[in-house]
Design an enzyme around this catalytic site. Structure first.
Site, short mmCIF file in Angstrom:
data_model
loop_
_atom_site.label_atom_id
_atom_site.label_comp_id
_atom_site.label_asym_id
_atom_site.label_seq_id
_atom_site.Cartn_x
_atom_site.Cartn_y
_atom_site.Cartn_z
N MET A 1 0.96 -1.10 -0.10
CA MET A 1 -0.03 0.07 -0.05
C MET A 1 0.84 1.36 -0.10
O MET A 1 1.34 1.57 1.33
CB MET A 1 -1.23 0.04 1.04
CG MET A 1 -2.16 -0.81 1.17
SD MET A 1 -2.60 -0.05 2.52
CE MET A 1 -4.51 -1.48 2.32
N PRO A 2 1.18 1.57 -0.63
CA PRO A 2 1.35 2.94 -1.56
C PRO A 2 0.93 4.41 -0.44
O PRO A 2 -0.11 4.04 -0.67
CB PRO A 2 1.42 3.56 -2.56
CG PRO A 2 1.94 2.09 -3.10
CD PRO A 2 0.20 1.54 -2.61
N LEU A 3 1.93 5.03 0.52
CA LEU A 3 1.00 5.99 1.25
C LEU A 3 2.46 7.53 1.30
O LEU A 3 3.30 6.87 0.68
CB LEU A 3 1.39 5.88 2.07
CG LEU A 3 1.52 6.97 3.41
CD1 LEU A 3 -0.13 7.97 3.45
CD2 LEU A 3 1.89 6.95 5.22
#
Length: 68
Positions: A1-3
């Site tokens: 999950m890229p943040l």
């Protein structure tokens, strides 16, 4: 999950911020290879009086000309 977290000096419109969030989301989607619903973009706005560079706040930089 890229943040992705972006910090900006306060003063941009909601439309500008929303447009930037879309562009960041699209850039991550195009380069990371994840599902769109897994991408998180957080925008933090800092008051111009709370952000300093060279011992002058951003607010001060826009109020007075720089000294040589």
């Amino acid at each position: 999950m890229p943040l992705v977290e972006v910090t900006l000096a306060h003063g941009r419109s909601d439309e500008q911020i929303r447009s930037m969030m879309t562009a960041v989301h699209e850039a991550v989607l195009a380069t990371v290879g994840t599902r769109p619903e897994h991408i998180r973009v957080i925008v933090r706005e800092v008051p111009r009086t709370h952000w300093a560079t060279g011992d002058r706040t951003i607010a001060e930089m826009f109020e007075t000309p720089p000294e040589d």
